[in-house]
Design a protein around this motif. Structure first.
Motif, short mmCIF file in Angstrom:
data_model
loop_
_atom_site.label_atom_id
_atom_site.label_comp_id
_atom_site.label_asym_id
_atom_site.label_seq_id
_atom_site.Cartn_x
_atom_site.Cartn_y
_atom_site.Cartn_z
N GLY A 172 0.81 -1.22 0.00
CA GLY A 172 0.00 0.00 0.00
C GLY A 172 0.84 1.26 0.00
N ALA A 173 1.88 1.27 0.80
CA ALA A 173 2.78 2.43 0.90
C ALA A 173 4.04 2.01 1.63
N VAL A 174 5.10 2.80 1.44
CA VAL A 174 6.36 2.57 2.17
C VAL A 174 6.70 3.86 2.91
N TYR A 175 6.91 3.76 4.21
CA TYR A 175 7.39 4.91 4.98
C TYR A 175 8.83 4.60 5.37
N ASP A 176 9.80 5.34 4.82
CA ASP A 176 11.21 5.01 5.08
C ASP A 176 11.96 6.12 5.81
N GLN A 177 11.21 6.95 6.55
CA GLN A 177 11.85 8.07 7.25
C GLN A 177 11.82 7.90 8.78
N THR A 178 11.69 6.67 9.27
CA THR A 178 11.65 6.47 10.73
C THR A 178 12.95 6.96 11.36
N PRO A 179 12.87 7.86 12.35
CA PRO A 179 14.10 8.36 12.97
C PRO A 179 14.69 7.33 13.95
N PRO A 180 15.96 7.50 14.36
CA PRO A 180 16.58 6.53 15.28
C PRO A 180 15.80 6.37 16.59
N ASP A 181 15.17 7.46 17.07
CA ASP A 181 14.29 7.38 18.24
C ASP A 181 12.87 7.66 17.78
N LYS A 194 2.06 9.51 14.53
CA LYS A 194 0.84 10.17 14.05
C LYS A 194 0.89 10.35 12.52
N GLN A 195 2.07 10.75 12.03
CA GLN A 195 2.25 10.96 10.59
C GLN A 195 2.04 9.66 9.81
N ILE A 196 2.60 8.57 10.32
CA ILE A 196 2.47 7.28 9.61
C ILE A 196 1.02 6.78 9.67
N ALA A 197 0.34 7.05 10.80
CA ALA A 197 -1.07 6.64 10.90
C ALA A 197 -1.89 7.34 9.83
N GLY A 198 -1.57 8.61 9.56
CA GLY A 198 -2.25 9.36 8.49
C GLY A 198 -2.02 8.70 7.14
N LEU A 199 -0.77 8.29 6.90
CA LEU A 199 -0.43 7.62 5.64
C LEU A 199 -1.20 6.30 5.50
N TYR A 200 -1.28 5.55 6.60
CA TYR A 200 -1.99 4.25 6.59
C TYR A 200 -3.45 4.46 6.20
N ARG A 201 -4.08 5.48 6.80
CA ARG A 201 -5.50 5.72 6.53
C ARG A 201 -5.69 6.19 5.08
N LYS A 202 -4.79 7.10 4.66
CA LYS A 202 -4.91 7.69 3.32
C LYS A 202 -4.75 6.63 2.23
#
Lengths: 394, 168
Positions: free
Chosen positions: A65-74, A81-89
């Motif tokens: 569905g989508a790839v989120y590759d910007q997860t920070p080290p912490d 919250k940002q990724i949850a928005g992407l999941y819903r969208k």
């Protein structure tokens, strides 16, 4: 002796082997989903590991569905919250976490707020308070250390309040953990050493924790044995897939153990040192482990001595008298530290790791807030934490 | 019938313990430097609920300014909630057979809210246990119990004679 009461929970399906990632589409279908959101970080994407996952899904009924590759080290509340928005969208129906502890914990956090239909992760902080079953989550670890692929814990930073929030619930446990040696082959020696020492600290602390139980004990001792034998080899020869797969299994075993028995003062100090001086978690675990074991000898001498058999082997164990075995375990951990320092420069003092002495008070203060202290066999007060920090400084 | 009676007795014991501990905490918050030190780090205004599921008994503590008030067991929205899973899980911890830390280790309780605040509360509870119980009991359930100084003996006397009976 069996505890008067204990709980043990590990429903995670573990798939281990060369090319195990190719089982991903089958496992997603078994879970009744077909459109996963992949959560990963730049390091994983840059090392080309994502292509292994994408290749596995090609020619299948799975559509990423989508790839989120910007997860920070912490991982942080805002990232979740940002990724949850992407999941819903993107109308995804499941999660695949590819990475180390941060990517996996982030996926657990996103899964929690999606399942609870919320935007505020912070209201679910605490232990065993989540009641809604989560969406399917498959984890593909790219380090052998955190054990997060089999734990019911997620640690997410609240950057506004400068604190790390802990979430513990069996609903956070992934459905499947896939251990594939291809995913750790490119891990640099220094990170292999640090994450391996993290896994060792999970197993050793869980073995003496107040929450220890016979089942977690079995996982602890198996993990310690594998790490003792394999970690130096993985640091020297990281391209060997058999060695990598053994380390991945050891870290997973240690993860199962500490998810059900918790950890102690070593983790308490390490979390605080990470927050105050930004010392990487695995490095901090390596530095504090021998001091933490030494500190607990008065309360758990026999158990600390028992770990020598797993860590150093039968011949060393039998040649050391029973009353000196606990000290022997500490010595064996220091010998391992020395080996890792010689091979890849893994720091064994706080000074080497970049901490300054003026920060020790602050680290000690922060240590006192850590939930891990509650599970440590010996009491830890502010003066004790400061004493341990001074010993570990140089 | 026998089991139901036992359960009722345990519930009554816990109700009494909750009152003693609540009032002891309220009193220690005014006189004991260790408990006062913990309290200073808490938010100025917050509510803590410690209860036995599903229907109590429970203990509400409220920090108002510098004071800690024991507000009985009336249900309220709280910032930190510690739930015992059932009366059998709560009894050994509340009756003094087991520390709160061992209770957590045995999965008898759940926590909703800040873990650092929960750790601080446990330190306060451990501290008042040393005032409430004789040394031979507190040394059995707590990881470490230091001998009392003369000042601490006076604080203990105050908690036992004024704190618990009158809430001072």
């Amino acid at each position: 002796m069996i505890p008067t009461h204990y709980e043990f929970n590990n429903p995670v399906k573990i798939i281990s082997g060369s090319k195990a990632v190719d089982n991903l589409p089958f496992e997603l279908e078994q879970l009744g989903v077909s459109r996963p959101l992949i959560i990963t970080d730049q390091g994983v994407a840059g090392a080309g590991l994502l292509s292994i996952v994408k290749n596995a899904c090609s020619d299948s009924n799975i559509s990423i569905g989508a790839v989120y590759d910007q997860t920070p080290p912490d991982s942080s509340l805002s990232t979740v919250k940002q990724i949850a928005g992407l999941y819903r969208k993107t109308q995804c129906d499941s999660f695949v976490a590819v990475g180390g502890g941060s990517a996996i914990d982030t996926a657990k956090g996103v899964n929690l707020i999606i399942s609870e239909n919320s935007d505020d992760l912070s209201q679910f902080a605490g232990a065993q308070i989540i009641k809604t079953p989560a969406k399917p989550l498959i984890v593909i670890p790219t380090t052998s250390g955190t054990g997060s692929e089999v734990t019911m814990v997620a640690v997410i930073s609240d950057t506004d309040r400068n604190l790390k929030m802990a979430f513990t619930s069996h609903h956070l446990l992934p459905n499947v953990a896939i251990l594939d040696p291809r995913m750790t082959l490119t891990l640099p020696a220094s990170m292999t050493a640090a994450t391996g020492m993290d896994a060792l600290s999970h197993a050793m602390e869980a073995f003496i924790s107040l929450q220890k139980n016979p089942i977690s004990d079995a996982f602890c001792l198996s993990a310690i044995k594998l790490i003792g034998k394999t970690l130096p080899l993985a640091v020297k020869n990281g391209k060997d897939p058999d060695i990598r797969l053994t380390m991945a299994n050891a870290a997973t075993m240690a993860g199962i153990a500490f998810s059900n028995a918790m950890v102690g003062v070593v983790h308490g100090l390490g979390h605080a040192a990470g927050a105050v001086c930004h010392i990487p978690h695995g490095v901090a675990m390596s530095i504090f482990l021998p001091f933490g074991l030494e500190y607990n000898i008065a309360k758990e001498e026999k158990r600390i001595g028992r770990m020598l058999l797993s860590l150093a082997g039968e011949s060393i164990y039998l040649n050391i008298p029973e009353n000196k075995r606990a000290a022997g375990t500490v010595k064996a951990v220091r010998a391992l530290q020395k080996t890792l320092y010689e091979h890849c420069g893994l720091p064994y003092t706080l000074k080497q790791a970049g901490a300054t002495r003026d920060k020790l008070d602050q680290i000690a203060q922060k240590t006192m807030d850590d939930g891990a202290l509650g599970f440590n066999p010996e009491a830890v007060e502010l003066d004790d934490a400061l004493m341990l920090l001074n010993r570990a400084y140089e | 019938m026998h089991m139901i009676l036992k359960k009722r007795i345990k519930k009554i014991v816990i109700k009494i313990v909750v009152i003693c501990r609540g009032r002891a905490l309220q009193s220690a918050a005014k006189s004991d430097p260790q408990v006062m030190g913990e309290l200073r780090r808490w938010d100025k205004s917050l509510i803590i609920l410690m209860q036995v599921l599903p229907k109590g008994p429970g203990m509400i503590l409220s920090k108002q300014g510098r004071e800690l008030r024991y507000l009985g067991s009336t249900q309220k929205q709280a910032d930190l909630v510690i739930n015992f899973k059932n009366i059998e899980c709560a009894f050994p911890v509340m009756a003094g057979f087991m520390s709160a830390e061992t209770g957590f280790a045995q999965n008898r309780m759940t926590v909703k809210g800040d873990i650092p605040l929960a750790m601080s509360l446990i330190r306060c509870i451990n501290r008042i246990l040393t005032f409430l119980f004789p040394g031979f009991i507190s040394r059995r359930i707590l990881k470490r119990v230091a001998p009392f100084t003369l000042k601490e003996q006076i604080i203990r006397l105050k908690i036992l004679t004024l704190g618990i009976p009158f809430g001072h």
